[in-house]
Design a protein around this motif. Structure first.
Motif, PDB file in Angstrom:
ATOM      1  N   ALA A   1       0.882  -1.191  -0.087  1.00  0.00           N
ATOM      2  CA  ALA A   1      -0.123  -0.012  -0.183  1.00  0.00           C
ATOM      3  C   ALA A   1       0.869   1.274   0.191  1.00  0.00           C
ATOM      4  O   ALA A   1       1.998   0.973   0.275  1.00  0.00           O
ATOM      5  CB  ALA A   1      -0.845  -0.086   1.173  1.00  0.00           C
ATOM      6  N   PRO A   2       0.392   2.495  -0.397  1.00  0.00           N
ATOM      7  CA  PRO A   2       1.083   3.721  -0.268  1.00  0.00           C
ATOM      8  C   PRO A   2       1.857   3.910   1.137  1.00  0.00           C
ATOM      9  O   PRO A   2       1.021   3.508   1.978  1.00  0.00           O
ATOM     10  CB  PRO A   2      -0.116   4.709  -0.556  1.00  0.00           C
ATOM     11  CG  PRO A   2      -1.022   3.876  -1.313  1.00  0.00           C
ATOM     12  CD  PRO A   2      -1.148   2.704  -0.872  1.00  0.00           C
ATOM     13  N   THR A   3       2.770   4.513   1.232  1.00  0.00           N
ATOM     14  CA  THR A   3       3.397   4.717   2.638  1.00  0.00           C
ATOM     15  C   THR A   3       4.012   6.166   2.721  1.00  0.00           C
ATOM     16  O   THR A   3       4.784   6.530   1.826  1.00  0.00           O
ATOM     17  CB  THR A   3       4.635   3.759   2.644  1.00  0.00           C
ATOM     18  OG1 THR A   3       5.303   4.102   3.865  1.00  0.00           O
ATOM     19  CG2 THR A   3       5.673   3.622   1.416  1.00  0.00           C
ATOM     20  N   PRO A   4       3.856   6.648   3.649  1.00  0.00           N
ATOM     21  CA  PRO A   4       4.452   7.847   3.937  1.00  0.00           C
ATOM     22  C   PRO A   4       6.111   7.919   3.940  1.00  0.00           C
ATOM     23  O   PRO A   4       6.662   8.935   4.054  1.00  0.00           O
ATOM     24  CB  PRO A   4       4.013   8.490   5.391  1.00  0.00           C
ATOM     25  CG  PRO A   4       3.384   7.100   6.114  1.00  0.00           C
ATOM     26  CD  PRO A   4       3.083   6.255   4.897  1.00  0.00           C
TER      27      PRO A   4
ATOM     28  N   LEU B   1       1.238  14.481   2.452  1.00  0.00           N
ATOM     29  CA  LEU B   1       2.018  13.337   2.388  1.00  0.00           C
ATOM     30  C   LEU B   1       1.106  11.980   1.758  1.00  0.00           C
ATOM     31  O   LEU B   1       1.913  11.279   1.275  1.00  0.00           O
ATOM     32  CB  LEU B   1       2.430  13.096   3.799  1.00  0.00           C
ATOM     33  CG  LEU B   1       3.753  11.927   4.054  1.00  0.00           C
ATOM     34  CD1 LEU B   1       4.746  12.121   3.327  1.00  0.00           C
ATOM     35  CD2 LEU B   1       4.171  12.101   5.515  1.00  0.00           C
ATOM     36  N   SER B   2      -0.040  11.794   2.196  1.00  0.00           N
ATOM     37  CA  SER B   2      -0.811  10.839   1.877  1.00  0.00           C
ATOM     38  C   SER B   2      -0.910  10.865   0.286  1.00  0.00           C
ATOM     39  O   SER B   2      -0.929   9.873  -0.528  1.00  0.00           O
ATOM     40  CB  SER B   2      -2.101  10.714   2.364  1.00  0.00           C
ATOM     41  OG  SER B   2      -2.003  10.756   3.740  1.00  0.00           O
ATOM     42  N   THR B   3      -1.114  12.016  -0.229  1.00  0.00           N
ATOM     43  CA  THR B   3      -1.314  12.194  -1.699  1.00  0.00           C
ATOM     44  C   THR B   3      -0.103  11.739  -2.410  1.00  0.00           C
ATOM     45  O   THR B   3      -0.006  10.912  -3.656  1.00  0.00           O
ATOM     46  CB  THR B   3      -1.746  13.505  -2.195  1.00  0.00           C
ATOM     47  OG1 THR B   3      -2.914  13.597  -1.454  1.00  0.00           O
ATOM     48  CG2 THR B   3      -1.865  13.695  -3.495  1.00  0.00           C
ATOM     49  N   LEU B   4       1.014  12.338  -2.012  1.00  0.00           N
ATOM     50  CA  LEU B   4       2.487  11.848  -2.443  1.00  0.00           C
ATOM     51  C   LEU B   4       2.843  10.232  -2.530  1.00  0.00           C
ATOM     52  O   LEU B   4       3.004   9.690  -3.334  1.00  0.00           O
ATOM     53  CB  LEU B   4       3.614  12.575  -1.806  1.00  0.00           C
ATOM     54  CG  LEU B   4       5.081  12.330  -2.330  1.00  0.00           C
ATOM     55  CD1 LEU B   4       5.125  12.851  -3.740  1.00  0.00           C
ATOM     56  CD2 LEU B   4       5.936  12.922  -1.326  1.00  0.00           C
ATOM     57  N   ALA B   5       2.118   9.895  -1.269  1.00  0.00           N
ATOM     58  CA  ALA B   5       2.533   8.336  -1.106  1.00  0.00           C
ATOM     59  C   ALA B   5       1.686   7.624  -2.121  1.00  0.00           C
ATOM     60  O   ALA B   5       2.209   6.591  -2.669  1.00  0.00           O
ATOM     61  CB  ALA B   5       2.288   8.083   0.129  1.00  0.00           C
TER      62      ALA B   5
END
Length: 608
Positions: free
Chosen positions: A311-314, A588-592
């Motif tokens: 999953a996406p990660t910070p 940060l969530s969007t970039l991840a």
């Protein structure tokens, strides 16, 4: 197929379809390791270090551990396999062993696939080639089955910490996650079920007895990692958690220890001073201090080739910063790098418990509430409103709104079941509608992770932490050294969470349970620390230094093509890195999510 370096495993059933799927995998990815069912068919296929797999066999039964455990467990596992009639009979086994591991069983054609109690080891499953395949990595299962990410799951990641149970939803709709504390069972004829083998303990243990249990569990957790000997390294940030791990690791003469410190800018952070004091009390242990000029800034290398993660990660914004020490330790020959990750979640003590304590223990709860209000400048009105809210979790989730949400205020009181999700200004109308549908669908059947707001919130926070810790461990391995967090072992968490909330939640005492547990093992000077370093200035500096690359990212993004974000708004904000909207979880969530998509799927047609 899977990256070189990251360990993973698949579990196949003992039938022709499972055998064919395993054979296809082994032909497609030469060099994978395997363990067989009693029939000779492939049971476990994947990549692991030889010492990370233990298989005990008796007749047509086999029990396996994968991960971190004591090799001395072999005899007990063999005896257990000899009397096993059904994989459901193994509910009690994991908590008799130290470490972090998966427990697998093959019992005359039936399967058990079990992770850990709090999510440090996960289990997922899907179907491919007409057969069940289970494993520890959702991303690898999706790759094996040829799946594409689910747009709704991607949108949920843009909320930062989505409310339970949406926070644990896999990124592929055809992949199912087994909840932490449950095991996947598969009968010989293919019928699947989940079996709950662990529930978090009730918080009823007095402080002194609980501290003794935490002490014993932590000693075992560190020893299972130091017992193989050799050169190991450990974070020594100067904070209470990593300092504890360092002192416990230094007790074992079978291993040589390097204590590794990254002080950051000591004009804003006193970690370095505390780390040097701790090192003075660790005779015979080498203390390595990373020069501050060698510490990467936040967002440096955000577009480095990504790790293939579930999953996406910070971590995308801090991977170079987090792994700089492990890379140094790899160059020195460290075989394992220990961290203090998880200590905050177990020992800080969340004020959310006040919601219940005010009813059961009103006088001490009121004294603690007064302390939190004074320390955190909480205004009375929202505190009273949240404490008076006696709705259940489903009602609280159903009341969440994504429209006209005020800007988040750092330090605001949060004492109920869940906080208001962060809603970024760049989320599109299509994205908001998609999120609203997901929240509305989840609310009628949602079950909190604990019976009270305090227990639910600490379990949700812990589950989020262990998901992120898996990413850190993968990044550390890619940098050269496996990383490991003893605080996240099931027995350690059980010991901490069994202690009464009144003994863990104290605005005037910093981590009182850990301090009591480590009395006599960690010097009083280190245990007296009541502060924690933070990197606000470093985040701002990183945004400024990387503003051009971050702005350019939104010229043709995968999230933009999927219709989930307004790229023009993101470009406008990134060009002005002082914007407050970039400094919390929303950006940060969007970039991840964007970088995870770029790593996980090919650009053509993804999410279209």
């Amino acid at each position: 197929m899977p990256d070189r370096g990251a360990p993973f495993f698949f579990v196949f059933p003992d039938n022709e379809a499972g055998s064919a799927a395993a054979r296809h995998l082994r032909e497609d990815v030469p060099g994978l390791s395997s363990a067989a069912h009693a029939s000779g068919r492939d049971w476990i296929v994947g990549r692991w270090e030889p010492a990370d797999l233990l298989v005990a066999r008796a007749g047509r039964n086999a029990i396996a551990l994968i991960g971190t455990f004591s090799q001395s467990a072999a005899g007990a596992l063999t005896r257990r396999a000899g009397v096993l009639r059904d994989p459901a009979e193994l509910d009690d086994l994991a908590l008799t062993l130290s470490g972090q591991f998966h427990l697998l069983a093959s019992v005359d054609g039936a399967l058990r696939v079990q992770g850990s109690a709090y999510g440090a080891r996960r289990v997922f499953h899907t179907r491919t080639g007409g057969t069940l395949v289970a494993g520890d990595r959702a991303a690898e299962l999706a790759r094996l089955a040829g799946l594409e990410p689910d747009p709704a799951a991607v949108a949920l990641r843009l909320l930062g910490a989505a409310p339970a149970p949406l926070d644990e939803r896999p990124m592929w709709s055809a992949v199912t996650a087994v909840p932490p504390g449950a095991a996947l069972l598969a009968s010989p004829d293919g019928v699947l079920s989940e079996r709950r083998w662990h529930r978090p303990p009730e918080p009823v243990t007095p402080l002194d007895r609980g501290a003794a249990a935490v002490r014993d569990a932590l000693l075992d957790a560190v020893e299972v990692r130091t017992a193989p000997g050799g050169l190991i390294s450990s974070d020594l940030s100067g904070g209470l958690d990593s300092t504890t791990v360092c002192f416990l690791a230094a007790r074992d003469s079978r291993a040589r220890l390097i204590a590794a410190t990254s002080t950051g800018d000591e004009a804003f952070n006193e970690d370095g001073r505390w780390a040097r004091w701790a090192a003075e009390d660790l005779p015979g242990v080498e203390h390595y201090i990373l020069p501050n000029e060698e510490l990467p800034k936040f967002y440096d290398g955000f577009d480095d080739p990504g790790l293939r993660l579930d999953a996406p990660t910070p971590l995308v914004a801090s991977r170079r910063r987090v792994t700089v020490l492990t890379a140094k330790m790899a160059a020195r020959g460290s075989r394992l790098h220990l961290t203090g990750n998880g200590g905050d979640n177990l020992f800080v003590g969340l004020p959310h418990h006040l919601h219940t304590l005010l009813v059961r223990h009103p006088l001490p709860a009121l004294r603690r509430l007064s302390g939190f209000r004074a320390l955190l400048s909480w205004p009375l009105a929202p505190v009273a409103r949240q404490l008076a809210d006696r709705r259940g979790y489903r009602a609280a989730l159903a009341a969440v709104s994504l429209r006209d949400v005020p800007e988040p205020v750092p330090g605001s009181p949060a004492l109920g079941w869940l906080g208001q999700p962060s809603v970024a200004s760049w989320l599109t109308e299509d994205c908001l509608r998609l999120l609203e549908r997901e929240l509305a669908a989840a609310a009628p059947t949602a079950v909190p992770y604990g019976r009270t707001p305090g227990r639910h919130t600490e379990l949700a926070a812990l589950r989020g932490l262990v998901r992120g810790n898996q990413d850190i461990e993968d990044a550390g391995r890619a940098a050269g050294v496996p990383m490991s967090a003893p605080f996240l072992d099931d027995r350690v968490v059980d010991a901490a969470f069994s202690v009464r909330a009144l003994d863990r939640v104290d605005p005037w005492a910093y981590k009182p349970l850990l301090v009591r547990a480590m009395d006599g093992l960690v010097p009083r000077r280190s245990l007296s620390r009541t502060t924690k370093g933070e990197g606000t200035q470093d985040v701002a500096a990183g945004l400024y230094r990387n503003r051009e690359a971050l702005t350019g990212l939104w010229e043709d993004s995968m999230l933009g093509r999927a219709g989930l974000v307004d790229e023009a708004e993101l470009r406008r904000l990134c060009a002005v890195p002082s914007s407050p909207q970039l400094r919390d979880d929303r950006f940060l969530s969007t970039l991840a999510a964007e970088m995870w998509l770029r790593t996980t799927v090919n650009a053509q047609g993804a999410l279209a």
